[in-house]
Enzyme design. Structure first.
Site, mmCIF file in Angstrom:
data_model
loop_
_atom_site.group_PDB
_atom_site.id
_atom_site.type_symbol
_atom_site.label_atom_id
_atom_site.label_comp_id
_atom_site.label_asym_id
_atom_site.label_seq_id
_atom_site.Cartn_x
_atom_site.Cartn_y
_atom_site.Cartn_z
ATOM 1 N N ASN A 12 0.850 -1.191 0.000
ATOM 2 C CA ASN A 12 0.000 0.000 0.000
ATOM 3 C C ASN A 12 0.885 1.240 0.000
ATOM 4 O OD1 ASN A 12 -1.966 1.943 0.338
ATOM 5 N ND2 ASN A 12 -2.330 1.475 2.508
ATOM 6 N N TRP A 13 0.961 1.897 -1.150
ATOM 7 C CA TRP A 13 1.877 3.034 -1.284
ATOM 8 C C TRP A 13 1.315 4.340 -0.732
ATOM 9 C CZ3 TRP A 13 3.843 2.220 -7.020
ATOM 10 C CH2 TRP A 13 4.591 1.037 -7.045
ATOM 11 N N LYS A 14 0.055 4.334 -0.372
ATOM 12 C CA LYS A 14 -0.589 5.526 0.198
ATOM 13 C C LYS A 14 -0.361 6.721 -0.728
ATOM 14 C CE LYS A 14 -0.220 3.416 4.714
ATOM 15 N NZ LYS A 14 -0.056 3.587 6.177
ATOM 16 N N HIS A 28 -9.574 1.047 5.337
ATOM 17 C CA HIS A 28 -8.281 1.295 5.966
ATOM 18 C C HIS A 28 -8.462 2.283 7.115
ATOM 19 C CE1 HIS A 28 -4.105 2.532 6.560
ATOM 20 N NE2 HIS A 28 -3.749 1.437 5.902
ATOM 21 N N GLU A 69 -6.834 4.726 8.096
ATOM 22 C CA GLU A 69 -6.639 6.143 7.752
ATOM 23 C C GLU A 69 -7.874 6.720 7.081
ATOM 24 O OE1 GLU A 69 -1.847 5.418 7.307
ATOM 25 O OE2 GLU A 69 -3.063 5.663 5.507
ATOM 26 N N GLU A 82 -5.063 -4.851 10.978
ATOM 27 C CA GLU A 82 -4.054 -3.799 11.122
ATOM 28 C C GLU A 82 -4.313 -3.050 12.424
ATOM 29 O OE1 GLU A 82 -4.487 -0.691 8.212
ATOM 30 O OE2 GLU A 82 -6.553 -0.427 8.810
ATOM 31 N N GLY A 133 2.684 2.692 10.809
ATOM 32 C CA GLY A 133 3.603 3.802 10.606
ATOM 33 C C GLY A 133 4.323 4.263 11.855
ATOM 34 N N SER A 155 3.548 -1.832 10.314
ATOM 35 C CA SER A 155 5.013 -1.770 10.398
ATOM 36 C C SER A 155 5.672 -3.113 10.067
ATOM 37 C CB SER A 155 5.450 -1.285 11.789
ATOM 38 O OG SER A 155 4.985 0.032 12.036
ATOM 39 N N GLY A 201 3.020 -1.203 4.365
ATOM 40 C CA GLY A 201 2.980 0.224 4.107
ATOM 41 C C GLY A 201 4.327 0.764 3.677
ATOM 42 N N GLY A 202 5.014 1.422 4.597
ATOM 43 C CA GLY A 202 6.261 2.118 4.276
ATOM 44 C C GLY A 202 7.311 1.267 3.594
#
Length: 260
Positions: free
Chosen positions: A11-13, A101, A103, A173, A179, A219, A240-241
């Site tokens: 997931n590149w957001k 999600h 967010e 999640e 993050g 993470s 994610g990151g």
């Protein structure tokens, strides 16, 4: 028991232009080996502006990475400025769509009912929802982990028949781990993922629950993926990151695959 092929999703957001996205996918494709694809399904979820560019490259080069979207509006069309509809994604050969999600829930007000509408719309257009569920740190400390997750499952699966349910991906999640560099312990993650599968078995049937892939997200890195994937009810990761770095993401795919 069904052997569930892991799904590792990046997931590149809100990162990368379409040109950057092309470069990352090219590097990822060069790094991954045929054995990696044999043992794990892989999806990348770029921003809406990069979907067409990435889709064109994946199709033209025959790269066995599935295209995913980060969100969707449940309506097929209408006066919804700035939104993207399920048919728009389906025409781009999008395979997986993230819904719910944390967010989106926290920053954009997505309610459980709205997440359910999105999930049903994704199914209606023959794509696969990746349904995100998870608790806040306060809810975890208060002992409401399973209550929160089960409540989100009950709302999201409302109106979903068993045949459709078995193809949905659920991503656990924990919100406090997204993050932050903090990760749920493998045992904690397994406990909640097992609770997800138990709810599916009670709401539908055991054979339906056995087919659903349950990812862990929060993470995820090359350092912790193998231990997470060793758990019996964790079938992949929503990354994610670390997915923004092609080499790190390839490591996660390789270390998270079945039989690694």
């Amino acid at each position: 028991m069904t052997t569930r092929k892991p799904l590792i999703s990046g997931n590149w957001k809100m990162n990368y232009t379409h040109l950057d996205a092309i470069a990352v996918v090219q590097k990822l494709a060069y790094t991954l080996l045929p054995a990696d694809y044999d043992r794990a399904d892989v999806s990348v979820h770029p921003s809406f502006t990069a979907l067409r560019s990435v889709q064109t490259m994946l199709d033209a080069d025959g790269i066995p990475i599935a295209l995913g979207a980060q969100d969707v509006h449940p309506a097929d069309s209408g006066a919804f400025t700035g939104e993207v509809s399920p048919p728009m994604l389906a025409k781009l050969n999008v395979r997986y769509v993230i819904v719910g999600h944390s967010e989106r829930r926290e920053h954009f007000g997505d309610t459980d009912a709205f997440v359910n509408q999105k999930l049903l719309a994704v199914l209606r257009h023959e794509m696969v929802p990746i349904l995100c569920v998870g608790e806040t740190l306060a809810e975890r400390e208060a002992g409401y982990i399973e209550d929160k997750v089960v409540g989100q499952l009950e709302a999201a699966f409302d109106g979903v028949p068993a045949q459709a349910a078995e193809g949905i991906v659920v991503a656990y999640e924990p919100i406090w781990a997204i993050g932050t560099g903090r990760t749920a312990s493998p045992d904690d993650a397994q406990s909640v993922c097992k609770a997800v599968r138990s709810w599916l078995a009670s709401h539908y049937r055991a054979d339906v629950a056995d087919k659903v892939r349950v990812q862990y997200g929060g993470s995820v890195t090359p350092a912790n993926i193998a231990e997470l994937m060793a758990q019996s009810d964790i079938d992949g990761a929503l990354v994610g990151g670390a997915s923004l770095d092609a080499e790190k993401f390839a490591q996660i795919v390789r270390l998270g695959r079945t039989g690694a």
